[in-house]
Each structure stands twice: as structure tokens, then as C-alpha cells.
Design a protein around this motif. Structure first.
Motif, mmCIF file in Angstrom:
data_model
loop_
_atom_site.group_PDB
_atom_site.id
_atom_site.type_symbol
_atom_site.label_atom_id
_atom_site.label_comp_id
_atom_site.label_asym_id
_atom_site.label_seq_id
_atom_site.Cartn_x
_atom_site.Cartn_y
_atom_site.Cartn_z
ATOM 1 N N PRO A 73 -32.263 10.834 -8.409
ATOM 2 C CA PRO A 73 -32.492 9.420 -8.680
ATOM 3 C C PRO A 73 -31.940 9.033 -10.045
ATOM 4 C CG PRO A 73 -34.517 10.680 -8.968
ATOM 5 C CD PRO A 73 -33.510 11.613 -8.348
ATOM 6 N N ASP A 74 -31.575 7.759 -10.168
ATOM 7 C CA ASP A 74 -31.076 7.255 -11.443
ATOM 8 C C ASP A 74 -32.139 7.457 -12.514
ATOM 9 O OD1 ASP A 74 -30.822 4.842 -13.462
ATOM 10 O OD2 ASP A 74 -28.846 5.151 -12.575
ATOM 11 N N PRO A 75 -31.765 7.873 -13.718
ATOM 12 C CA PRO A 75 -32.756 8.121 -14.763
ATOM 13 C C PRO A 75 -33.577 6.890 -15.110
ATOM 14 C CG PRO A 75 -30.510 8.146 -15.644
ATOM 15 C CD PRO A 75 -30.411 8.201 -14.160
ATOM 16 N N ASP A 76 -33.043 5.697 -14.881
ATOM 17 C CA ASP A 76 -33.792 4.479 -15.170
ATOM 18 C C ASP A 76 -34.590 3.996 -13.965
ATOM 19 O OD1 ASP A 76 -32.853 4.328 -17.790
ATOM 20 O OD2 ASP A 76 -31.005 3.356 -17.150
ATOM 21 N N GLY A 77 -34.571 4.729 -12.877
ATOM 22 C CA GLY A 77 -35.379 4.373 -11.718
ATOM 23 C C GLY A 77 -34.726 3.397 -10.769
ATOM 24 N N VAL A 78 -33.439 3.066 -10.952
ATOM 25 C CA VAL A 78 -32.748 2.123 -10.073
ATOM 26 C C VAL A 78 -31.563 2.819 -9.427
ATOM 27 C CG1 VAL A 78 -31.477 -0.047 -9.949
ATOM 28 C CG2 VAL A 78 -33.431 0.147 -11.495
ATOM 29 N N ASP A 79 -31.503 2.788 -8.124
ATOM 30 C CA ASP A 79 -30.359 3.331 -7.393
ATOM 31 C C ASP A 79 -29.295 2.240 -7.381
ATOM 32 O OD1 ASP A 79 -28.517 4.282 -5.588
ATOM 33 O OD2 ASP A 79 -30.017 5.128 -4.228
ATOM 34 N N VAL A 80 -28.412 2.250 -8.383
ATOM 35 C CA VAL A 80 -27.453 1.161 -8.538
ATOM 36 C C VAL A 80 -26.459 1.092 -7.380
ATOM 37 C CG1 VAL A 80 -27.652 0.997 -11.037
ATOM 38 C CG2 VAL A 80 -26.053 2.633 -10.041
ATOM 39 N N ALA A 81 -26.103 2.248 -6.810
ATOM 40 C CA ALA A 81 -25.188 2.239 -5.670
ATOM 41 C C ALA A 81 -25.839 1.551 -4.475
ATOM 42 C CB ALA A 81 -24.787 3.672 -5.314
ATOM 43 N N ARG A 82 -27.105 1.820 -4.259
ATOM 44 C CA ARG A 82 -27.816 1.187 -3.145
ATOM 45 C C ARG A 82 -27.999 -0.307 -3.390
ATOM 46 N NH1 ARG A 82 -33.667 3.220 -0.720
ATOM 47 N NH2 ARG A 82 -33.689 1.871 1.130
ATOM 48 N N LEU A 83 -28.305 -0.670 -4.652
ATOM 49 C CA LEU A 83 -28.448 -2.087 -4.999
ATOM 50 C C LEU A 83 -27.147 -2.837 -4.751
ATOM 51 C CD1 LEU A 83 -30.059 -4.433 -6.255
ATOM 52 C CD2 LEU A 83 -29.315 -3.624 -8.500
ATOM 53 N N SER A 84 -26.038 -2.244 -5.195
ATOM 54 C CA SER A 84 -24.734 -2.862 -4.988
ATOM 55 C C SER A 84 -24.403 -2.980 -3.507
ATOM 56 C CB SER A 84 -23.650 -2.039 -5.698
ATOM 57 O OG SER A 84 -22.370 -2.581 -5.490
ATOM 58 N N GLY A 85 -24.807 -1.970 -2.737
ATOM 59 C CA GLY A 85 -24.544 -1.977 -1.306
ATOM 60 C C GLY A 85 -25.377 -2.972 -0.531
ATOM 61 N N VAL A 86 -26.438 -3.507 -1.165
ATOM 62 C CA VAL A 86 -27.309 -4.483 -0.503
ATOM 63 C C VAL A 86 -26.894 -5.920 -0.824
ATOM 64 C CG1 VAL A 86 -29.642 -5.451 -0.500
ATOM 65 C CG2 VAL A 86 -29.320 -2.987 -0.291
ATOM 66 N N ILE A 87 -26.541 -6.165 -2.088
ATOM 67 C CA ILE A 87 -26.333 -7.542 -2.547
ATOM 68 C C ILE A 87 -25.220 -8.258 -1.788
ATOM 69 C CG2 ILE A 87 -25.590 -8.945 -4.508
ATOM 70 C CD1 ILE A 87 -27.130 -7.059 -6.320
ATOM 71 N N SER A 88 -24.041 -7.660 -1.734
ATOM 72 C CA SER A 88 -22.911 -8.340 -1.092
ATOM 73 C C SER A 88 -23.129 -8.581 0.398
ATOM 74 C CB SER A 88 -21.622 -7.548 -1.321
ATOM 75 O OG SER A 88 -21.262 -7.579 -2.685
ATOM 76 N N PRO A 89 -23.557 -7.571 1.170
ATOM 77 C CA PRO A 89 -23.803 -7.832 2.601
ATOM 78 C C PRO A 89 -24.905 -8.870 2.825
ATOM 79 C CG PRO A 89 -23.605 -5.480 2.204
ATOM 80 C CD PRO A 89 -23.679 -6.135 0.861
ATOM 81 N N LEU A 90 -25.922 -8.882 1.977
ATOM 82 C CA LEU A 90 -26.998 -9.854 2.120
ATOM 83 C C LEU A 90 -26.467 -11.270 1.940
ATOM 84 C CD1 LEU A 90 -30.010 -10.584 2.361
ATOM 85 C CD2 LEU A 90 -30.205 -10.220 -0.103
ATOM 86 N N ARG A 91 -25.659 -11.457 0.916
ATOM 87 C CA ARG A 91 -25.096 -12.784 0.646
ATOM 88 C C ARG A 91 -24.164 -13.219 1.769
ATOM 89 N NH1 ARG A 91 -20.594 -14.892 -2.109
ATOM 90 N NH2 ARG A 91 -21.008 -16.833 -3.237
ATOM 91 N N ARG A 92 -23.295 -12.306 2.216
ATOM 92 C CA ARG A 92 -22.365 -12.656 3.291
ATOM 93 C C ARG A 92 -23.107 -12.985 4.581
ATOM 94 N NH1 ARG A 92 -19.326 -8.248 1.199
ATOM 95 N NH2 ARG A 92 -20.105 -6.922 2.872
ATOM 96 N N SER A 93 -24.155 -12.236 4.881
ATOM 97 C CA SER A 93 -24.923 -12.478 6.103
ATOM 98 C C SER A 93 -25.586 -13.844 6.074
ATOM 99 C CB SER A 93 -25.991 -11.383 6.279
ATOM 100 O OG SER A 93 -25.397 -10.122 6.458
ATOM 101 N N LEU A 94 -26.128 -14.212 4.917
ATOM 102 C CA LEU A 94 -26.781 -15.517 4.794
ATOM 103 C C LEU A 94 -25.767 -16.647 4.921
ATOM 104 C CD1 LEU A 94 -29.329 -17.134 4.282
ATOM 105 C CD2 LEU A 94 -28.952 -16.862 1.823
ATOM 106 N N LEU A 95 -24.610 -16.512 4.263
ATOM 107 C CA LEU A 95 -23.564 -17.530 4.370
ATOM 108 C C LEU A 95 -23.117 -17.713 5.819
ATOM 109 C CD1 LEU A 95 -21.295 -16.694 1.286
ATOM 110 C CD2 LEU A 95 -22.560 -18.813 1.641
ATOM 111 N N ARG A 96 -22.863 -16.594 6.478
ATOM 112 C CA ARG A 96 -22.376 -16.648 7.859
ATOM 113 C C ARG A 96 -23.413 -17.268 8.786
ATOM 114 N NH1 ARG A 96 -20.886 -11.916 8.027
ATOM 115 N NH2 ARG A 96 -22.769 -10.944 8.875
ATOM 116 N N ALA A 97 -24.674 -16.855 8.642
ATOM 117 C CA ALA A 97 -25.726 -17.367 9.524
ATOM 118 C C ALA A 97 -25.957 -18.860 9.301
ATOM 119 C CB ALA A 97 -27.023 -16.590 9.279
#
Length: 199
Positions: free
Chosen positions: A18-42
């Protein structure tokens, strides 16, 4: 062996530390863009809205109802160079999304406003987005909703930090600095001609 996250499609290594600061930055990055695109498309599909490019939507977001801004102000706010903004505005004017008018006090300056058509489309999009998110959240556990609500201020600060870094990388400042006073005995540099805002 790496696996794909079923929600985002991002590659996840189950054995990764796990990230030493407690944030999985790769997972966060992998969520933000698809979430935004999905909302725009819907939202577009539910309201049968035109497919306005994301960059143009960002410009419209920087032009609230009744607001007039110069191309330079838009470039600074969006951390874009002036040529990019000029090209965006030309395309948006052709599509009827913005109007550009010369400043009566200085014909070299241009004021940009969102058109009534653009304001109507954004209003429909926002209503659709809000309804879609409300429907999706109805299927989310109460504990997750509370966690999401608590994270909103952090996400807003993260957005602001990323925007600040982008401005710094382009040497764009949110507010102009006052000119430095010349050293004793030195001559102040001569003024340079004004540059048109929309060029």
C-alpha cells in the motif's frame, strides 16, 4: 499476477504494497476518468444532448450565467495557452455556444459570454447528471455514501492542487504580479504594444 479491478478495468496487483500515505494513487486515477466519462455519456444519452467536446464544456463552465470574460482570463483559469483558447472560441462561436464582442472602451479587447443556447444545454445536462447520480447512489450502502460525502472536500482540494500545478507548469499566474520597482539609477524598460486578447 495482476488482476483487473471489476469496477474500473484498472490493473491491480494484489501483492503490491500500500502507498505509504494510505492512498492507492493508481486506483484513484483509474476511477476518476472512467467515472467522469460515464456520467457525461449517460447524461447526454438520457437528454439526447449534442456531443459537445469536453474542452468546450470546460470553457462554458468558466462562463457562468451573466458573466463576461476575456480570452486571456479564460486561458489563465483553465491553464491553457491563448492560441488553444482562441481556437476553441472560434469553433464554439460557429456552433452558437458563445458570443464574442469587442469592448466599447477598447476595441482591441474582446468579451466572451456563453450563449442562451449553451446555458440551456448545460442546465439540461446538470439536471440529468444530478438525477443519474441520485439513482446510482440509491443502490450504494449507507456507509459508502457517508464516506463519499466526507471525501468531497478532499476531492475539491485535490482538484485545486492539480489546477495550481498545471498553472505553475505553464508559468501562468492566477493574478498578475505588480511590476518590480527599478533599481536606483536604472531605466525602466520601454512598454511593449498591447496584444489582442483573442489572438
Amino acid at each position: 499476477m495482476s488482476d483487473a479491478d471489476p469496477g474500473t478495468g484498472a490493473v491491480v496487483d494484489p501483492g503490491a504494497e500500500p502507498d505509504p500515505d494510505g492512498v492507492d494513487v493508481a486506483r484513484l486515477s483509474g476511477v476518476i476518468s472512467p467515472l467522469r466519462r460515464s456520467l457525461l455519456r449517460a447524461a447526454r444519452e438520457s437528454e439526447h444532448l449534442p456531443d459537445i467536446p469536453d474542452a468546450q464544456i470546460e470553457v462554458l463552465r468558466a462562463l457562468p450565467v451573466g458573466t463576461t470574460r476575456s480570452p486571456v482570463e479564460l486561458a489563465d483559469d483553465l491553464s491553457l495557452n491563448r492560441t488553444t483558447v482562441s481556437n476553441l472560441l472560434k469553433a464554439m462561436e460557429g456552433a452558437g455556444l458563445v458570443t464574442r464582442e469587442a469592448d466599447p472602451a477598447d476595441r482591441r479587447r474582446v468579451g466572451v459570454r456563453a450563449s442562451a443556447k449553451a446555458e440551456h444545454l448545460l442546465g439540461r445536462f446538470d439536471e440529468a447528471s444530478t438525477a443519474l447520480l441520485a439513482e446510482a447512489l440509491a443502490d450504494v450502502a449507507d456507509a459508502d455514501i457517508r464516506a463519499l460525502a466526507a471525501a468531497l472536500p478532499t476531492l475539491e482540494r485535490l482538484r485545486d492542487a492539480l489546477q495550481a500545478r498545471s498553472r505553475a507548469a505553464r508559468d501562468i499566474r492566477s493574478t498578475p504580479e505588480s511590476p518590480e520597482s527599478p533599481e536606483p539609477g536604472s531605466r525602466r524598460p520601454s512598454a511593449t504594444p498591447d496584444v489582442k486578447d483573442d489572438e
